[in-house]
Design a protein around this motif. Structure first.
Motif, short mmCIF file in Angstrom:
data_model
loop_
_atom_site.label_atom_id
_atom_site.label_comp_id
_atom_site.label_asym_id
_atom_site.label_seq_id
_atom_site.Cartn_x
_atom_site.Cartn_y
_atom_site.Cartn_z
N THR A 11 0.85 -1.19 0.00
CA THR A 11 0.00 0.00 0.00
C THR A 11 0.89 1.25 0.00
OG1 THR A 11 -0.27 0.12 2.40
CG2 THR A 11 -1.82 -1.29 1.20
N GLY A 12 0.23 2.41 0.12
CA GLY A 12 0.93 3.66 -0.16
C GLY A 12 1.68 4.30 0.98
N ALA A 13 2.17 3.53 1.93
CA ALA A 13 3.08 4.09 2.93
C ALA A 13 4.47 4.13 2.34
CB ALA A 13 3.07 3.25 4.20
N SER A 14 5.29 5.03 2.84
CA SER A 14 6.69 5.01 2.47
C SER A 14 7.26 3.65 2.87
CB SER A 14 7.43 6.14 3.21
OG SER A 14 8.78 6.13 2.83
N SER A 38 -2.09 -1.25 -4.09
CA SER A 38 -3.04 -0.14 -4.17
C SER A 38 -2.50 0.91 -5.13
CB SER A 38 -3.24 0.48 -2.78
OG SER A 38 -2.09 1.22 -2.42
N ALA A 40 -2.00 3.96 -4.55
CA ALA A 40 -1.02 4.78 -3.82
C ALA A 40 0.32 4.05 -3.73
CB ALA A 40 -1.56 5.13 -2.43
N ALA A 41 0.29 2.73 -3.65
CA ALA A 41 1.55 1.97 -3.63
C ALA A 41 2.32 2.23 -4.92
CB ALA A 41 1.27 0.48 -3.46
N GLU A 43 2.28 4.87 -6.76
CA GLU A 43 2.89 6.21 -6.68
C GLU A 43 4.14 6.19 -5.83
OE1 GLU A 43 0.67 9.81 -5.70
OE2 GLU A 43 -1.16 8.66 -6.14
N VAL A 44 4.06 5.50 -4.71
CA VAL A 44 5.20 5.47 -3.79
C VAL A 44 6.36 4.68 -4.40
CG1 VAL A 44 6.01 4.76 -1.51
CG2 VAL A 44 3.76 5.82 -1.76
N GLN A 47 8.10 6.93 -6.67
CA GLN A 47 8.83 7.96 -5.94
C GLN A 47 10.12 7.41 -5.30
OE1 GLN A 47 8.27 11.26 -5.53
NE2 GLN A 47 10.07 11.41 -4.20
N SER A 104 -0.14 1.51 4.85
CA SER A 104 -0.44 2.93 5.11
C SER A 104 -1.39 3.06 6.29
CB SER A 104 -1.08 3.56 3.88
OG SER A 104 -2.42 3.11 3.78
N MET A 105 -1.44 4.25 6.83
CA MET A 105 -2.39 4.52 7.90
C MET A 105 -3.83 4.40 7.39
SD MET A 105 -0.87 4.95 10.71
CE MET A 105 0.17 3.64 10.15
N GLY A 106 -4.02 4.74 6.09
CA GLY A 106 -5.35 4.61 5.51
C GLY A 106 -5.80 3.16 5.46
N THR A 107 -4.90 2.29 5.03
CA THR A 107 -5.26 0.86 4.98
C THR A 107 -5.43 0.31 6.39
OG1 THR A 107 -4.35 0.46 2.78
CG2 THR A 107 -4.42 -1.43 4.28
N ARG A 139 4.09 2.28 8.45
CA ARG A 139 5.19 3.23 8.47
C ARG A 139 4.59 4.63 8.49
NH1 ARG A 139 8.34 7.41 8.18
NH2 ARG A 139 6.45 8.09 7.19
N GLU A 140 4.71 5.24 9.61
CA GLU A 140 4.28 6.62 9.76
C GLU A 140 4.92 7.13 11.04
OE1 GLU A 140 3.79 9.50 8.80
OE2 GLU A 140 1.92 9.10 7.76
C1 LIG Z 1 5.57 9.55 -1.53
C2 LIG Z 1 4.46 9.25 -0.57
C3 LIG Z 1 4.77 8.79 0.69
C4 LIG Z 1 3.77 8.47 1.60
N1 LIG Z 1 4.13 7.98 2.83
C5 LIG Z 1 3.17 7.57 3.68
C6 LIG Z 1 3.53 6.93 4.89
O1 LIG Z 1 4.70 6.75 5.21
N2 LIG Z 1 2.54 6.48 5.69
C7 LIG Z 1 1.22 6.62 5.35
O2 LIG Z 1 0.37 6.15 6.12
N3 LIG Z 1 0.84 7.25 4.21
C8 LIG Z 1 1.78 7.72 3.36
N4 LIG Z 1 1.42 8.32 2.19
C9 LIG Z 1 0.02 8.61 1.94
C10 LIG Z 1 -0.76 7.42 1.40
O3 LIG Z 1 -0.21 6.97 0.19
C11 LIG Z 1 -2.24 7.84 1.23
O4 LIG Z 1 -2.83 8.06 2.49
C12 LIG Z 1 -3.05 6.82 0.44
O5 LIG Z 1 -4.39 7.26 0.37
C13 LIG Z 1 -3.02 5.45 1.07
O6 LIG Z 1 -3.84 4.62 0.27
P1 LIG Z 1 -3.74 3.04 0.37
O7 LIG Z 1 -3.84 2.69 1.80
O8 LIG Z 1 -4.92 2.56 -0.41
O9 LIG Z 1 -2.47 2.64 -0.25
C14 LIG Z 1 2.42 8.66 1.26
C15 LIG Z 1 2.10 9.10 -0.03
C16 LIG Z 1 3.11 9.40 -0.92
C17 LIG Z 1 2.76 9.88 -2.31
#
Ligand SMILES: Cc1cc2nc3c(=O)[nH]c(=O)nc-3n(C[C@H](O)[C@H](O)[C@H](O)COP(=O)(O)O)c2cc1C
Length: 209
Positions: A11-14, A38, A40-41, A43-44, A47, A104-107, A139-140
């Motif tokens: 997922t989209g956490a770093s 996801s 967001a993954a 995108e990360v 990045q 991610s915190m969202g997931t 990871r947050e």
């Molecule tokens: C480069 C980048 C780094 C991110 N790092 C984090 C992170 O470390 N922890 C986190 O919870 N969200 C992080 N985010 C935000 C999540 O990607 C965002 O909340 C997203 O909606 C999560 O969706 P998902 O849970 O469906 O992957 C980051 C986003 C980007 C673009």
């Protein structure tokens, strides 16, 4: 499908390198992997690495590079994050566990509240309801109270919350060593043998691979 099949969701956490390395290690260990990512993954990943993955036309080599050659035919089964028809969306489909790495915190919030809005949430939900191993690698930093409560709710429901917090008592010499500490601890939870870091113990043995 064998009960030793594992699910890996990124997922989209770093921390995309954690998920990529975990996939490589699972493949080397000969495990079949159901992989889902996801948006967001993606995108990360772009990045944090030189890699660009397409959700609609997924290619393992786009994610793993040369390491994609580790995968035997059919060893990795990719599932689109919107595909609720995938086997891993059902408890009747047997697996040996699931990791969300990075998480991610969202997931984590979605899992904590049983939202099941995409295949990742649903597969995590299934692992909890079937009392199978679910490892979340959040990871947050810092964490606010809602995030802490969500992680606590996941743990109360049976998930293993394994934050991406490398240790230093193993004397990591590189970022790769730090990555491998976390990946190895996830493998420990999933019952996957590895020699990714030296283990603590009176013998002080176990060289890392
Ligand atoms: C480069 C980048 C780094 C991110 N790092 C984090 C992170 O470390 N922890 C986190 O919870 N969200 C992080 N985010 C935000 C999540 O990607 C965002 O909340 C997203 O909606 C999560 O969706 P998902 O849970 O469906 O992957 C980051 C986003 C980007 C673009």
């Amino acid at each position: 499908m064998a009960v030793t099949d594992l699910v890996l969701a990124m997922t989209g956490a770093s921390g995309a390198p954690y998920g990529i390395r975990l996939l490589e290690v699972l493949l080397r260990a000969g495990r079949n992997v159901h992989l889902t990512l996801s948006p967001a993954a993606v995108e990360v990943i772009e990045q944090e690495t030189d890699r660009k993955v397409r959700l609609e036309r997924f290619e393992l080599a786009d994610l793993l590079g040369d390491a994609a050659a580790l995968a035997a035919p059919g060893q990795v089964r990719y599932h689109h994050f919107r595909d609720f028809r995938a086997g891993i969306a059902s408890g009747s489909f047997l697996t040996g566990g699931m990791a969300v790495c990075p998480c991610s915190m969202g997931t984590a919030a979605a899992v904590a509240h049983g939202l099941s809005q995409n295949l990742i949430h649903r597969a995590a939900d299934v692992h909890l309801k079937e009392r199978r191993k679910l490892v979340l690698v959040p990871r947050e930093t810092p964490l606010h109270l809602i995030q802490l409560r969500n992680l606590a709710a996941c743990a109360e429901a049976g998930a293993v919350v394994l934050p991406a917090m490398p240790a230093f008592y193993t004397r990591p010499r590189s970022l790769g060593d730090a990555l491998d500490f976390i990946v190895g601890r996830v493998c420990d939870q999933l019952g996957v043998e590895h020699r990714l870091f030296p283990r603590w113990g009176p013998e002080g043995e176990a060289a890392a691979d």
